[in-house]
Design a protein around this motif. Sequence first.
Motif, PDB file in Angstrom:
ATOM      1  N   PRO A   1       0.819  -1.212   0.000  1.00 51.49           N
ATOM      2  CA  PRO A   1       0.000   0.000   0.000  1.00 51.49           C
ATOM      3  C   PRO A   1       0.858   1.270   0.000  1.00 51.49           C
ATOM      4  N   ARG A   2       2.028   1.206   0.613  1.00 52.87           N
ATOM      5  CA  ARG A   2       2.917   2.376   0.652  1.00 52.87           C
ATOM      6  C   ARG A   2       3.317   2.802  -0.760  1.00 52.87           C
ATOM      7  N   CYS A   3       3.733   1.858  -1.597  1.00 52.32           N
ATOM      8  CA  CYS A   3       4.124   2.190  -2.969  1.00 52.32           C
ATOM      9  C   CYS A   3       2.918   2.685  -3.772  1.00 52.32           C
ATOM     10  N   ALA A   4       1.740   2.117  -3.521  1.00 51.78           N
ATOM     11  CA  ALA A   4       0.539   2.587  -4.202  1.00 51.78           C
ATOM     12  C   ALA A   4       0.254   4.042  -3.831  1.00 51.78           C
ATOM     13  N   GLN A   5       0.438   4.399  -2.563  1.00 51.19           N
ATOM     14  CA  GLN A   5       0.218   5.777  -2.119  1.00 51.19           C
ATOM     15  C   GLN A   5       1.252   6.733  -2.702  1.00 51.19           C
ATOM     16  N   ILE A   6       2.492   6.278  -2.816  1.00 53.51           N
ATOM     17  CA  ILE A   6       3.537   7.107  -3.426  1.00 53.51           C
ATOM     18  C   ILE A   6       3.154   7.417  -4.872  1.00 53.51           C
ATOM     19  N   ASP A   7       2.709   6.391  -5.606  1.00 56.50           N
ATOM     20  CA  ASP A   7       2.312   6.580  -6.999  1.00 56.50           C
ATOM     21  C   ASP A   7       1.126   7.540  -7.109  1.00 56.50           C
ATOM     22  N   LEU A   8       0.133   7.372  -6.265  1.00 51.34           N
ATOM     23  CA  LEU A   8      -1.025   8.264  -6.274  1.00 51.34           C
ATOM     24  C   LEU A   8      -0.598   9.699  -5.991  1.00 51.34           C
ATOM     25  N   GLY A   9       0.275   9.884  -5.030  1.00 53.37           N
ATOM     26  CA  GLY A   9       0.773  11.223  -4.713  1.00 53.37           C
ATOM     27  C   GLY A   9       1.487  11.860  -5.894  1.00 53.37           C
ATOM     28  N   ARG A  10       2.216  11.066  -6.644  1.00 56.93           N
ATOM     29  CA  ARG A  10       2.907  11.597  -7.825  1.00 56.93           C
ATOM     30  C   ARG A  10       1.913  12.041  -8.889  1.00 56.93           C
ATOM     31  N   TRP A  11       0.851  11.275  -9.086  1.00 58.62           N
ATOM     32  CA  TRP A  11      -0.176  11.687 -10.047  1.00 58.62           C
ATOM     33  C   TRP A  11      -0.859  12.971  -9.589  1.00 58.62           C
ATOM     34  N   LEU A  12      -1.221  13.033  -8.310  1.00 55.77           N
ATOM     35  CA  LEU A  12      -1.956  14.191  -7.809  1.00 55.77           C
ATOM     36  C   LEU A  12      -1.118  15.459  -7.762  1.00 55.77           C
ATOM     37  N   SER A  13       0.196  15.317  -7.600  1.00 61.73           N
ATOM     38  CA  SER A  13       1.058  16.498  -7.547  1.00 61.73           C
ATOM     39  C   SER A  13       1.494  16.962  -8.936  1.00 61.73           C
ATOM     40  N   GLY A  14       1.171  16.185  -9.968  1.00 62.31           N
ATOM     41  CA  GLY A  14       1.516  16.576 -11.327  1.00 62.31           C
ATOM     42  C   GLY A  14       2.874  16.098 -11.776  1.00 62.31           C
ATOM     43  N   ASP A  15       3.513  15.211 -11.010  1.00 59.17           N
ATOM     44  CA  ASP A  15       4.809  14.671 -11.427  1.00 59.17           C
ATOM     45  C   ASP A  15       4.684  13.835 -12.696  1.00 59.17           C
ATOM     46  N   TYR A  16       3.544  13.163 -12.853  1.00 57.76           N
ATOM     47  CA  TYR A  16       3.286  12.410 -14.068  1.00 57.76           C
ATOM     48  C   TYR A  16       2.392  13.268 -14.956  1.00 57.76           C
ATOM     49  N   ALA A  17       2.652  13.248 -16.237  1.00 59.21           N
ATOM     50  CA  ALA A  17       1.812  13.998 -17.162  1.00 59.21           C
ATOM     51  C   ALA A  17       1.801  13.294 -18.513  1.00 59.21           C
ATOM     52  N   VAL A  18       0.704  13.413 -19.205  1.00 59.00           N
ATOM     53  CA  VAL A  18       0.575  12.872 -20.542  1.00 59.00           C
ATOM     54  C   VAL A  18       0.893  14.016 -21.507  1.00 59.00           C
ATOM     55  N   PRO A  19       1.901  13.846 -22.372  1.00 60.09           N
ATOM     56  CA  PRO A  19       2.252  14.940 -23.278  1.00 60.09           C
ATOM     57  C   PRO A  19       1.125  15.223 -24.278  1.00 60.09           C
ATOM     58  N   ALA A  20       0.863  16.482 -24.489  1.00 62.97           N
ATOM     59  CA  ALA A  20      -0.174  16.901 -25.432  1.00 62.97           C
ATOM     60  C   ALA A  20       0.075  18.337 -25.841  1.00 62.97           C
ATOM     61  N   GLU A  21      -0.521  18.718 -26.952  1.00 65.85           N
ATOM     62  CA  GLU A  21      -0.442  20.103 -27.389  1.00 65.85           C
ATOM     63  C   GLU A  21      -1.511  20.905 -26.662  1.00 65.85           C
ATOM     64  N   PRO A  22      -1.248  22.193 -26.394  1.00 62.25           N
ATOM     65  CA  PRO A  22      -2.253  23.016 -25.716  1.00 62.25           C
ATOM     66  C   PRO A  22      -3.534  23.100 -26.546  1.00 62.25           C
TER      67      PRO A  22
END
Length: 57
Positions: free
Chosen positions: A26-47
């Motif tokens: 669960p700890r690693c799952a929470q780390i991953d969720l935190g990264r998504w919510l903080s914007g560390d992960y992003a899907v590249p796209a044009e504006p």
Amino acid sequence: MANEPRPRCPICGKPPQPQTRPFCSPRCAQIDLGRWLSGDYAVPAEPARDEDEEGQD
């Protein structure tokens, strides 16, 4: 098929556990969720373009 690499936890690389798959805990799952919510992960796209700009081409 026997030589295929087994999936690993995307955070720490340990083998995943069935109850938290694809994570090892669960700890690693929470780390991953935190990264998504903080914007560390992003899907590249044009504006996105405004509707006003579309008619000017």
